[in-house]
Design an enzyme around this catalytic site. Structure first.
Site, PDB file in Angstrom:
ATOM      1  N   ARG A  46     -40.707  -7.145 -72.909  1.00  0.00           N
ATOM      2  CA  ARG A  46     -39.598  -7.114 -71.961  1.00  0.00           C
ATOM      3  C   ARG A  46     -38.318  -7.563 -72.657  1.00  0.00           C
ATOM      4  O   ARG A  46     -37.240  -7.042 -72.413  1.00  0.00           O
ATOM      5  CB  ARG A  46     -39.882  -8.008 -70.751  1.00  0.00           C
ATOM      6  CG  ARG A  46     -38.781  -7.903 -69.659  1.00  0.00           C
ATOM      7  CD  ARG A  46     -38.896  -8.969 -68.581  1.00  0.00           C
ATOM      8  NE  ARG A  46     -38.629 -10.292 -69.105  1.00  0.00           N
ATOM      9  CZ  ARG A  46     -39.512 -11.259 -69.221  1.00  0.00           C
ATOM     10  NH1 ARG A  46     -40.772 -11.066 -68.851  1.00  0.00           N
ATOM     11  NH2 ARG A  46     -39.163 -12.445 -69.711  1.00  0.00           N
ATOM     12  N   TYR A  98     -20.015   8.740 -58.461  1.00  0.00           N
ATOM     13  CA  TYR A  98     -21.424   9.060 -58.243  1.00  0.00           C
ATOM     14  C   TYR A  98     -21.951   8.311 -57.020  1.00  0.00           C
ATOM     15  O   TYR A  98     -21.682   7.124 -56.847  1.00  0.00           O
ATOM     16  CB  TYR A  98     -22.227   8.685 -59.497  1.00  0.00           C
ATOM     17  CG  TYR A  98     -23.719   8.673 -59.291  1.00  0.00           C
ATOM     18  CD1 TYR A  98     -24.392   9.780 -58.763  1.00  0.00           C
ATOM     19  CD2 TYR A  98     -24.474   7.549 -59.611  1.00  0.00           C
ATOM     20  CE1 TYR A  98     -25.755   9.757 -58.555  1.00  0.00           C
ATOM     21  CE2 TYR A  98     -25.839   7.526 -59.426  1.00  0.00           C
ATOM     22  CZ  TYR A  98     -26.476   8.624 -58.888  1.00  0.00           C
ATOM     23  OH  TYR A  98     -27.839   8.603 -58.684  1.00  0.00           O
ATOM     24  N   ASP A 170     -17.785   4.772 -67.030  1.00  0.00           N
ATOM     25  CA  ASP A 170     -18.998   5.584 -66.928  1.00  0.00           C
ATOM     26  C   ASP A 170     -18.725   6.866 -67.702  1.00  0.00           C
ATOM     27  O   ASP A 170     -17.960   7.722 -67.267  1.00  0.00           O
ATOM     28  CB  ASP A 170     -19.301   5.870 -65.461  1.00  0.00           C
ATOM     29  CG  ASP A 170     -20.586   6.678 -65.259  1.00  0.00           C
ATOM     30  OD1 ASP A 170     -21.037   7.339 -66.224  1.00  0.00           O
ATOM     31  OD2 ASP A 170     -21.126   6.669 -64.142  1.00  0.00           O
ATOM     32  N   LYS A 195     -29.241  11.755 -68.627  1.00  0.00           N
ATOM     33  CA  LYS A 195     -28.534  13.022 -68.611  1.00  0.00           C
ATOM     34  C   LYS A 195     -28.380  13.602 -70.019  1.00  0.00           C
ATOM     35  O   LYS A 195     -29.360  13.988 -70.635  1.00  0.00           O
ATOM     36  CB  LYS A 195     -27.179  12.824 -67.909  1.00  0.00           C
ATOM     37  CG  LYS A 195     -27.258  12.056 -66.588  1.00  0.00           C
ATOM     38  CD  LYS A 195     -28.251  12.636 -65.592  1.00  0.00           C
ATOM     39  CE  LYS A 195     -28.109  12.088 -64.178  1.00  0.00           C
ATOM     40  NZ  LYS A 195     -28.392  10.663 -64.006  1.00  0.00           N
TER      41      LYS A 195
END
Length: 379
Positions: A46, A98, A170, A195
């Site tokens: 982690r 978004y 972004d 993406k």
């Protein structure tokens, strides 16, 4: 290095044990220690994983940054940024944003005490009007989703420095191939790695890149403490994906320009949103700020009839109707009911997002087939 060379080589090196040219998938949860606290830099996956480390270094290199921090999704990366702030802090964000970003801001963090202002960032005065002594961060998305508005990164980050406000960009729609916000003064760059960086619609991930050592340490702490980390298999897939980012993005841009130009001339199309078109209000700024115009566009049909828009989307054959974007295959999305459904209709209408808007993620297929598909669907 030039970008193409950087995409293939930066941040990664052959495996020191075997010489494997591809970064191994370290599918392990823990690491053997020689003595309590004495280890080779890895204790628990982690916190750190060698495959993830290689990807974080590669993403930092692509954005000309010092630190890359990966998360389980783009929204997990957004969540990490917002966790830097405290009740009463104010954040200014673009109003064409978004839907998932809007949702986490309004429905998760606003009830916890953060204050959000959503403004049209095409004019910097709109931002200046809402800045106060409580403003801590400005969230920029450019090109915006789904109306492809272009926001002046350098102008806003200069204002942020003057006011001692953090700036976050972004950069998902553009990718590092088309623009590098850190070079334009941004403090943090955010990506939905799902993406264009991944590029093959086979993984979900987010990332933050920064040059600020303190920000990087705080974001890495949140990454570990909150635990929204990507697994090594996903990191491997993205490492593979970014090796072709430059050639994929070049084709995305070429095809999108062909599709946008064809749509603009189609008598049944009312409006096309694509910064590569000279008629687009953001074309001049995009020409200065970006190295290309991207693979995303949106359009509206004449008459603004919802049923006709739905029929068109249902009739597409090469374009697949689905969420997401940035894969090698072309996708069609209906923002009002899909990616932006979490934004109330009255807010969508205010920014110009109609229920009849169709968004295309133009893939890297043969452009003639994409045009033929649109032609038969629009009728």
């Amino acid at each position: 290095m030039k970008f193409g060379t950087k995409a293939i080589h930066a941040g990664v090196s052959p495996d020191p044990t075997t010489g494997a040219i591809m970064t191994p998938i370290y599918q392990t949860s823990t690491y053997v220690q020689e003595s309590p606290g004495k280890h080779k830099g890895y204790e628990y996956s982690r916190t750190h994983n060698p495959t993830r480390t290689a990807l974080q270094n590669a993403l930092a290199a692509l954005e000309n940054g010092k630190h890359g921090i990966c998360y389980a999704s783009g929204l997990a990366a957004t969540d990490a940024v917002l966790k830097l702030y405290r009740p009463g802090d104010e954040i200014i964000a673009t109003n064409d944003i978004y839907g998932g970003s809007y949702r986490i801001m309004k429905r998760i963090f606003e009830p916890l005490g953060l204050v959000f202002h959503f403004v049209d960032m095409s004019e910097i005065n709109h931002i200046k009007e809402v800045i106060s002594e409580k403003t801590k961060m400005i969230w920029i998305e450019t090109p915006t989703n789904p109306l492809l508005k272009i926001i002046d990164i350098e102008e806003i980050t200069a204002l942020c420095r003057e006011k001692k406000i953090a700036s976050v960009v972004d950069n998902t729609f553009a990718s590092p191939y088309l623009q590098n916000p850190l070079d334009m003064g941004a403090d943090i760059v955010m990506h939905s790695v799902t993406k264009y960086l991944g590029g093959h619609s086979d993984t979900v991930m987010g990332a933050l890149i920064t040059n600020d050592d303190t920000l990087a340490a705080n974001l890495a702490f949140i990454q570990n403490a909150s635990g929204a980390v990507p697994g090594p298999q996903d990191c491997f897939l993205v490492l593979r994906g970014i090796k072709t980012l430059h050639i994929r993005m070049q084709r995305h841009c070429e095809n999108a320009m062909i599709v946008a130009s064809w749509l603009e001339k189609n008598p049944k199309v009312n409006k096309v949103y694509y910064p590569g078109l000279p008629s687009n209000p953001g074309h001049a700024l995009a020409s200065r700020q970006m190295r290309g115009f991207g693979g995303m566009l949106s359009f509206e049909l004449k008459g603004d009839v919802y049923e006709e828009a739905v029929r068109t989307m249902e009739s597409l054959r090469v374009f697949s109707l689905g969420e997401s974007l940035g894969g090698v295959e072309s996708l069609c999305t209906h923002p009002a009911s899909m990616t932006h459904a979490s934004i109330p209709k009255e807010e969508r209408i205010k920014v110009g997002l109609k229920d009849t808007l169709i968004r295309l993620s133009v893939g890297i297929e043969d452009a003639e087939d994409l045009i033929a598909d649109l032609e038969q669907a629009i009728g």
